[in-house]
Design a protein around this motif. Structure first.
Motif, PDB file in Angstrom:
ATOM      1  N   LEU A  12     -17.458  25.328 -18.041  1.00 53.35           N
ATOM      2  CA  LEU A  12     -18.423  24.782 -19.011  1.00 53.35           C
ATOM      3  C   LEU A  12     -19.862  25.950 -18.983  1.00 53.35           C
ATOM      4  N   GLN A  13     -19.991  26.332 -20.102  1.00 55.28           N
ATOM      5  CA  GLN A  13     -20.867  27.174 -20.286  1.00 55.28           C
ATOM      6  C   GLN A  13     -22.182  26.671 -21.258  1.00 55.28           C
ATOM      7  N   ILE A  14     -23.420  26.733 -20.970  1.00 58.86           N
ATOM      8  CA  ILE A  14     -24.701  26.436 -21.610  1.00 58.86           C
ATOM      9  C   ILE A  14     -25.503  27.603 -21.585  1.00 58.86           C
ATOM     10  N   TRP A  15     -25.880  28.093 -22.933  1.00 56.05           N
ATOM     11  CA  TRP A  15     -27.168  28.915 -23.111  1.00 56.05           C
ATOM     12  C   TRP A  15     -27.787  28.598 -24.430  1.00 56.05           C
ATOM     13  N   ILE A  16     -28.995  29.300 -24.360  1.00 54.52           N
ATOM     14  CA  ILE A  16     -29.827  29.452 -25.545  1.00 54.52           C
ATOM     15  C   ILE A  16     -29.446  30.636 -26.124  1.00 54.52           C
ATOM     16  N   ARG A  39     -20.050  25.576 -24.617  1.00 55.66           N
ATOM     17  CA  ARG A  39     -18.659  26.091 -24.751  1.00 55.66           C
ATOM     18  C   ARG A  39     -17.818  25.741 -23.507  1.00 55.66           C
ATOM     19  N   TRP A  40     -16.997  24.717 -23.899  1.00 62.24           N
ATOM     20  CA  TRP A  40     -16.069  24.003 -22.949  1.00 62.24           C
ATOM     21  C   TRP A  40     -14.818  24.750 -22.954  1.00 62.24           C
ATOM     22  N   GLN A  41     -14.224  25.333 -21.984  1.00 65.68           N
ATOM     23  CA  GLN A  41     -12.969  25.644 -21.887  1.00 65.68           C
ATOM     24  C   GLN A  41     -12.148  24.786 -21.041  1.00 65.68           C
ATOM     25  N   ARG A  42     -10.782  24.597 -21.349  1.00 70.36           N
ATOM     26  CA  ARG A  42      -9.964  23.824 -20.291  1.00 70.36           C
ATOM     27  C   ARG A  42      -8.591  24.610 -20.591  1.00 70.36           C
ATOM     28  N   GLY A  43      -8.073  25.330 -19.681  1.00 69.28           N
ATOM     29  CA  GLY A  43      -7.050  26.224 -19.648  1.00 69.28           C
ATOM     30  C   GLY A  43      -7.247  27.336 -20.667  1.00 69.28           C
ATOM     31  N   THR A  44      -6.284  27.588 -21.771  1.00 70.07           N
ATOM     32  CA  THR A  44      -6.792  28.553 -22.793  1.00 70.07           C
ATOM     33  C   THR A  44      -7.340  27.867 -24.038  1.00 70.07           C
ATOM     34  N   GLU A  45      -7.678  26.641 -23.991  1.00 74.22           N
ATOM     35  CA  GLU A  45      -8.367  25.955 -25.055  1.00 74.22           C
ATOM     36  C   GLU A  45      -9.537  26.117 -25.173  1.00 74.22           C
ATOM     37  N   ILE A  46     -10.215  26.283 -26.004  1.00 74.01           N
ATOM     38  CA  ILE A  46     -12.038  26.704 -26.098  1.00 74.01           C
ATOM     39  C   ILE A  46     -12.673  25.588 -27.355  1.00 74.01           C
ATOM     40  N   TRP A  47     -13.509  24.957 -26.826  1.00 75.56           N
ATOM     41  CA  TRP A  47     -14.319  24.391 -27.913  1.00 75.56           C
ATOM     42  C   TRP A  47     -15.837  24.776 -27.838  1.00 75.56           C
ATOM     43  N   GLN A  48     -16.371  24.897 -28.778  1.00 75.97           N
ATOM     44  CA  GLN A  48     -17.827  25.244 -28.747  1.00 75.97           C
ATOM     45  C   GLN A  48     -18.721  24.845 -29.745  1.00 75.97           C
ATOM     46  N   CYS A 102     -23.483  15.261 -19.517  1.00 77.51           N
ATOM     47  CA  CYS A 102     -22.770  14.718 -20.702  1.00 77.51           C
ATOM     48  C   CYS A 102     -23.241  15.393 -21.888  1.00 77.51           C
ATOM     49  N   LEU A 103     -22.219  15.575 -22.691  1.00 74.64           N
ATOM     50  CA  LEU A 103     -22.353  15.976 -24.190  1.00 74.64           C
ATOM     51  C   LEU A 103     -22.106  14.798 -24.910  1.00 74.64           C
ATOM     52  N   SER A 104     -23.264  14.616 -25.757  1.00 76.38           N
ATOM     53  CA  SER A 104     -23.326  13.729 -26.672  1.00 76.38           C
ATOM     54  C   SER A 104     -24.021  14.087 -28.008  1.00 76.38           C
ATOM     55  N   SER A 105     -24.140  13.020 -29.215  1.00 73.16           N
ATOM     56  CA  SER A 105     -24.658  13.274 -30.263  1.00 73.16           C
ATOM     57  C   SER A 105     -23.698  14.492 -30.940  1.00 73.16           C
ATOM     58  N   GLU A 106     -24.671  15.575 -31.394  1.00 75.32           N
ATOM     59  CA  GLU A 106     -24.345  16.746 -31.901  1.00 75.32           C
ATOM     60  C   GLU A 106     -23.503  17.595 -30.984  1.00 75.32           C
ATOM     61  N   LEU A 107     -23.485  17.470 -29.743  1.00 78.47           N
ATOM     62  CA  LEU A 107     -22.839  18.222 -28.901  1.00 78.47           C
ATOM     63  C   LEU A 107     -21.574  17.296 -28.179  1.00 78.47           C
ATOM     64  N   ASP A 108     -21.299  16.310 -28.972  1.00 77.38           N
ATOM     65  CA  ASP A 108     -20.119  15.457 -28.360  1.00 77.38           C
ATOM     66  C   ASP A 108     -18.759  16.078 -28.930  1.00 77.38           C
ATOM     67  N   PRO A 109     -18.016  16.652 -28.184  1.00 76.65           N
ATOM     68  CA  PRO A 109     -16.672  17.288 -28.573  1.00 76.65           C
ATOM     69  C   PRO A 109     -15.951  16.430 -29.426  1.00 76.65           C
ATOM     70  N   ARG A 110     -15.990  15.106 -29.200  1.00 79.78           N
ATOM     71  CA  ARG A 110     -15.092  14.293 -29.921  1.00 79.78           C
ATOM     72  C   ARG A 110     -15.505  14.024 -31.447  1.00 79.78           C
ATOM     73  N   ARG A 111     -16.758  14.470 -31.927  1.00 81.06           N
ATOM     74  CA  ARG A 111     -17.078  14.676 -33.147  1.00 81.06           C
ATOM     75  C   ARG A 111     -16.540  15.721 -33.751  1.00 81.06           C
ATOM     76  N   GLN A 120      -8.507  16.595 -26.223  1.00 76.85           N
ATOM     77  CA  GLN A 120      -8.607  15.381 -26.609  1.00 76.85           C
ATOM     78  C   GLN A 120      -7.627  14.278 -25.879  1.00 76.85           C
ATOM     79  N   LYS A 121      -6.767  14.674 -25.240  1.00 74.85           N
ATOM     80  CA  LYS A 121      -5.849  14.032 -24.133  1.00 74.85           C
ATOM     81  C   LYS A 121      -6.547  13.749 -22.998  1.00 74.85           C
ATOM     82  N   THR A 122      -7.566  14.751 -22.812  1.00 69.40           N
ATOM     83  CA  THR A 122      -7.916  14.729 -21.188  1.00 69.40           C
ATOM     84  C   THR A 122      -8.827  13.455 -20.886  1.00 69.40           C
TER      85      THR A 122
END
Length: 171
Positions: A12-16, A39-48, A102-111, A120-122
């Motif tokens: 997990l990376q967080i920056w301004i 930016r959240w990375q799990r294995g080779t998959e990335i979500w930002q 916690c990532l929620s609201s606009e930063l919730d990956p499930r959105r 998604q399966k994690t």
């Protein structure tokens, strides 16, 4: 940049990125909103994702909070902000100190419709029964250098300091 990893393979990376409103003229609150990228990375998959969800003063509060934890890693503490996109919690899990984010609201990956299948399966731990409260990623202290996190926040707050309204000049 804050960079955290865990044994589950999360990075997990967080920056301004910048100020939401780069123009140095305006009202105090408008001047001090920051665009945060996660930016959240799990294995080779990335979500930002990015959102203007933190103020310059809240960035300083987060820095002070982590600095306090650095002095006493045995307690339980948490910090949240005006915009509910990010929350941090320091707690004990099976006698091991843990930093949870916690990532929620606009930063919730499930959105996101672009969340990779592996994410998604994690089994994403949730501290709340409310499914809309966001997802929590956990980072054991064995994988965290708190001093480096405090230094990263110090660098970010130096790059994006609190800005003040300019006085109006009457003509």
């Amino acid at each position: 940049m804050l960079t955290l990893s865990n044994d589950a393979g999360d990075l997990l990376q967080i920056w301004i990125e910048d100020y939401q409103y780069p123009d140095p003229d305006g009202y105090f609150w408008d001047l001090n909103w920051l665009n945060v990228t996660v930016r959240w990375q799990r294995g080779t998959e990335i979500w930002q994702a990015s959102d203007p969800c933190l103020s310059t003063e809240e960035l300083l509060e987060l820095q002070a909070w982590l600095n306090e934890i650095q002095s006493d890693t045995t307690g339980h503490s948490n910090i949240g902000f005006m915009e509910p996109c990010l929350r941090f919690e320091w707690r004990q899990v099976n006698s091991m100190p843990m930093l949870s984010i916690c990532l929620s609201s606009e930063l919730d990956p499930r959105r996101s419709d672009k969340l990779p299948d592996i994410m998604q399966k994690t089994g994403m731990p949730s501290h709340d029964e409310d499914a809309h409260s966001g997802i929590w990623l956990e980072f054991p202290t064995s994988a965290i250098n708190i001093h480096n996190l405090v230094q990263a926040l110090t660098n970010m707050s130096a790059q994006f300091p609190v800005r003040h309204e300019r006085p109006l000049i009457e003509e």
